[in-house]
Design an enzyme around this catalytic site. Structure first.
Site, mmCIF file in Angstrom:
data_model
loop_
_atom_site.group_PDB
_atom_site.id
_atom_site.type_symbol
_atom_site.label_atom_id
_atom_site.label_comp_id
_atom_site.label_asym_id
_atom_site.label_seq_id
_atom_site.Cartn_x
_atom_site.Cartn_y
_atom_site.Cartn_z
ATOM 1 N N LEU A 55 11.172 -20.559 -3.252
ATOM 2 C CA LEU A 55 10.267 -19.600 -2.662
ATOM 3 C C LEU A 55 8.688 -19.831 -3.439
ATOM 4 O O LEU A 55 8.736 -20.007 -4.711
ATOM 5 C CB LEU A 55 10.426 -18.267 -2.795
ATOM 6 C CG LEU A 55 9.564 -16.907 -2.742
ATOM 7 C CD1 LEU A 55 9.446 -17.004 -1.021
ATOM 8 C CD2 LEU A 55 10.016 -15.686 -3.144
ATOM 9 N N ASP B 140 0.821 -1.325 0.041
ATOM 10 C CA ASP B 140 -0.063 0.096 -0.090
ATOM 11 C C ASP B 140 1.121 1.315 0.026
ATOM 12 O O ASP B 140 1.888 1.443 0.702
ATOM 13 C CB ASP B 140 -0.932 -0.005 1.210
ATOM 14 C CG ASP B 140 -2.202 0.615 0.985
ATOM 15 O OD1 ASP B 140 -2.539 0.993 -0.193
ATOM 16 O OD2 ASP B 140 -2.870 0.860 1.943
ATOM 17 N N HIS C 83 3.113 3.258 -9.143
ATOM 18 C CA HIS C 83 2.969 1.852 -9.439
ATOM 19 C C HIS C 83 4.190 1.224 -9.898
ATOM 20 O O HIS C 83 4.645 0.243 -9.644
ATOM 21 C CB HIS C 83 1.674 1.492 -10.279
ATOM 22 C CG HIS C 83 0.336 1.899 -9.526
ATOM 23 N ND1 HIS C 83 0.137 1.448 -8.295
ATOM 24 C CD2 HIS C 83 -0.631 2.577 -10.014
ATOM 25 C CE1 HIS C 83 -1.173 1.778 -7.811
ATOM 26 N NE2 HIS C 83 -1.475 2.713 -8.766
ATOM 27 N N ASN D 254 1.413 3.272 -3.021
ATOM 28 C CA ASN D 254 2.223 3.753 -4.321
ATOM 29 C C ASN D 254 1.978 5.225 -4.784
ATOM 30 O O ASN D 254 2.683 6.042 -5.281
ATOM 31 C CB ASN D 254 1.638 2.833 -5.537
ATOM 32 C CG ASN D 254 2.355 1.419 -5.103
ATOM 33 O OD1 ASN D 254 3.297 1.141 -4.306
ATOM 34 N ND2 ASN D 254 1.872 0.478 -5.880
ATOM 35 N N TRP E 165 -11.274 -2.469 -8.453
ATOM 36 C CA TRP E 165 -12.012 -2.251 -10.004
ATOM 37 C C TRP E 165 -12.849 -0.680 -9.811
ATOM 38 O O TRP E 165 -13.059 -0.267 -10.927
ATOM 39 C CB TRP E 165 -13.059 -3.268 -10.254
ATOM 40 C CG TRP E 165 -12.560 -4.638 -10.481
ATOM 41 C CD1 TRP E 165 -12.626 -5.642 -9.580
ATOM 42 C CD2 TRP E 165 -11.724 -5.068 -11.531
ATOM 43 N NE1 TRP E 165 -12.120 -6.841 -10.036
ATOM 44 C CE2 TRP E 165 -11.454 -6.541 -11.425
ATOM 45 C CE3 TRP E 165 -11.240 -4.517 -12.732
ATOM 46 C CZ2 TRP E 165 -10.854 -7.308 -12.176
ATOM 47 C CZ3 TRP E 165 -10.518 -5.367 -13.665
ATOM 48 C CH2 TRP E 165 -10.376 -6.560 -13.321
ATOM 49 N N ARG F 106 0.730 9.329 -10.621
ATOM 50 C CA ARG F 106 0.536 8.325 -9.813
ATOM 51 C C ARG F 106 0.890 7.083 -10.377
ATOM 52 O O ARG F 106 1.175 6.109 -9.705
ATOM 53 C CB ARG F 106 -1.005 8.285 -9.506
ATOM 54 C CG ARG F 106 -1.475 9.553 -8.504
ATOM 55 C CD ARG F 106 -2.882 9.337 -8.074
ATOM 56 N NE ARG F 106 -2.959 10.124 -6.808
ATOM 57 C CZ ARG F 106 -4.030 9.975 -6.012
ATOM 58 N NH1 ARG F 106 -4.965 9.381 -6.444
ATOM 59 N NH2 ARG F 106 -4.135 10.461 -4.817
HETATM 60 C C1 FPP Z 1 -1.693 -0.052 -3.495
HETATM 61 O O1 FPP Z 1 -1.335 1.193 -3.255
HETATM 62 C C2 FPP Z 1 -1.147 -0.848 -4.570
HETATM 63 C C3 FPP Z 1 -1.679 -1.325 -5.735
HETATM 64 C C4 FPP Z 1 -3.221 -1.396 -5.963
HETATM 65 C C5 FPP Z 1 -1.165 -2.029 -6.926
HETATM 66 C C6 FPP Z 1 0.042 -2.800 -6.302
HETATM 67 C C7 FPP Z 1 0.826 -3.324 -7.527
HETATM 68 C C8 FPP Z 1 2.121 -3.149 -7.636
HETATM 69 C C9 FPP Z 1 2.953 -3.007 -6.463
HETATM 70 C C10 FPP Z 1 2.729 -3.907 -8.722
HETATM 71 C C11 FPP Z 1 2.992 -5.148 -8.603
HETATM 72 C C12 FPP Z 1 3.221 -6.053 -9.845
HETATM 73 C C13 FPP Z 1 2.960 -7.435 -10.005
HETATM 74 C C14 FPP Z 1 3.304 -8.022 -11.334
HETATM 75 C C15 FPP Z 1 2.137 -8.256 -9.102
HETATM 76 P P1 FPP Z 1 -2.178 2.348 -3.680
HETATM 77 O O2 FPP Z 1 -2.578 2.520 -5.083
HETATM 78 O O3 FPP Z 1 -3.654 2.116 -2.703
HETATM 79 O O4 FPP Z 1 -1.705 3.673 -3.115
HETATM 80 P P2 FPP Z 1 -2.412 4.610 -2.044
HETATM 81 O O5 FPP Z 1 -2.842 3.800 -0.677
HETATM 82 O O6 FPP Z 1 -1.298 5.795 -1.825
HETATM 83 O O7 FPP Z 1 -3.646 5.319 -2.542
#
Ligand code: FPP
Length: 222
Positions: free
Chosen positions: A113, A2, A19, A4, A51, A15
């Site tokens: 793993l 969480d 990711h 990103n 979604w 934003r």
């Molecule tokens: C949550 O942060 C993150 C996500 C919804 C996406 C996570 C995906 C990745 C880290 C890429 C991983 C790649 C693979 C191949 C599995 P947020 O967007 O909710 O950020 P916020 O809490 O700051 O809003």
């Protein structure tokens, strides 16, 4: 994983770049966890609630998952990582689904793993589907209500065959489980860190593990 988007907001960049940085953080962590010799790592990549984000962000994430998976499959396979995806995979876009199936088939016999990626995952949906499956077996006369025990329920979940998690690490500081592995985490130790996912490095993981090994685990007893 969480934080990103908050990470990107703090840096005043797009934003979506948050990711992208999140992917780097995940790669770093998978290498680290593999080097430590841990058996299982499960990451929450996309929830069934995600979604509801904008179409642009959802399409970007779907494209990112497929691309990263295709790019990383070789290195993961060479390092004997076994990949498994948990979630309502039938609702994923068809081309991503193909990449996911290929990744699971290619690594199915690997002995290193076990990396599980929760994608379109929601614990309540998982439990609902499990209950439906069990009810159908009862209706067909294959099972009696008395046959339903904790083991059968665990075996009816996406995580069938996987031990319950010992430690949950949540980055980004939220004090919630957010519909994640609710059944499986009945006795899981929780560790919440304010560090945002793109900044979460091996040193933070080690801090979490050090705190975890110092805890006295209880399963409801003394
Ligand atoms: C949550 O942060 C993150 C996500 C919804 C996406 C996570 C995906 C990745 C880290 C890429 C991983 C790649 C693979 C191949 C599995 P947020 O967007 O909710 O950020 P916020 O809490 O700051 O809003």
């Amino acid at each position: 994983m969480d934080g990103n988007r908050r990470w990107a907001d703090q840096k005043k960049i797009l934003r979506l770049q948050g990711h992208q940085e999140g992917v780097k953080s995940l790669k770093r962590l998978v290498r680290h966890v593999g080097a430590l010799g841990l058996d299982y790592l499960t990451v929450y990549a996309f929830s069934s609630e995600n979604w509801q984000r904008s179409n642009d962000e959802v399409s970007y994430l779907m494209e990112l998952f497929g691309r990263v998976l295709a790019e990383e499959l070789r290195e993961l396979a060479e390092n004997k990582v076994r990949l498994r995806f948990i979630g309502a995979l039938d609702k994923m876009p068809a081309n991503l689904r193909k990449t996911i199936d290929k990744a699971m088939e290619t690594t199915a016999h690997n002995t290193g793993l076990k990396l599980q990626v929760a994608i379109n995952y929601g614990s309540r949906l998982e439990l609902t589907q499990a209950m439906r499956k069990i009810a159908e077996r009862v209706a067909r006369g294959e099972l009696k209500p008395d046959d339903i025990d904790e083991g059968l329920i665990s075996d009816s979940l996406y995580t069938c065959g996987m031990p319950d998690p010992e430690l949950l690490i949540r980055t980004g500081g939220e004090m919630r489980l957010s519909n994640y592995l609710l059944w499986q985490q009945a006795y899981t130790e929780l560790y919440v860190t304010p560090v945002l996912w793109p900044d979460f490095g091996p040193e933070h993981f080690d801090q979490a593990i050090n705190e975890f090994v110092g805890r006295q685990r209880r399963w409801g007893g003394d």
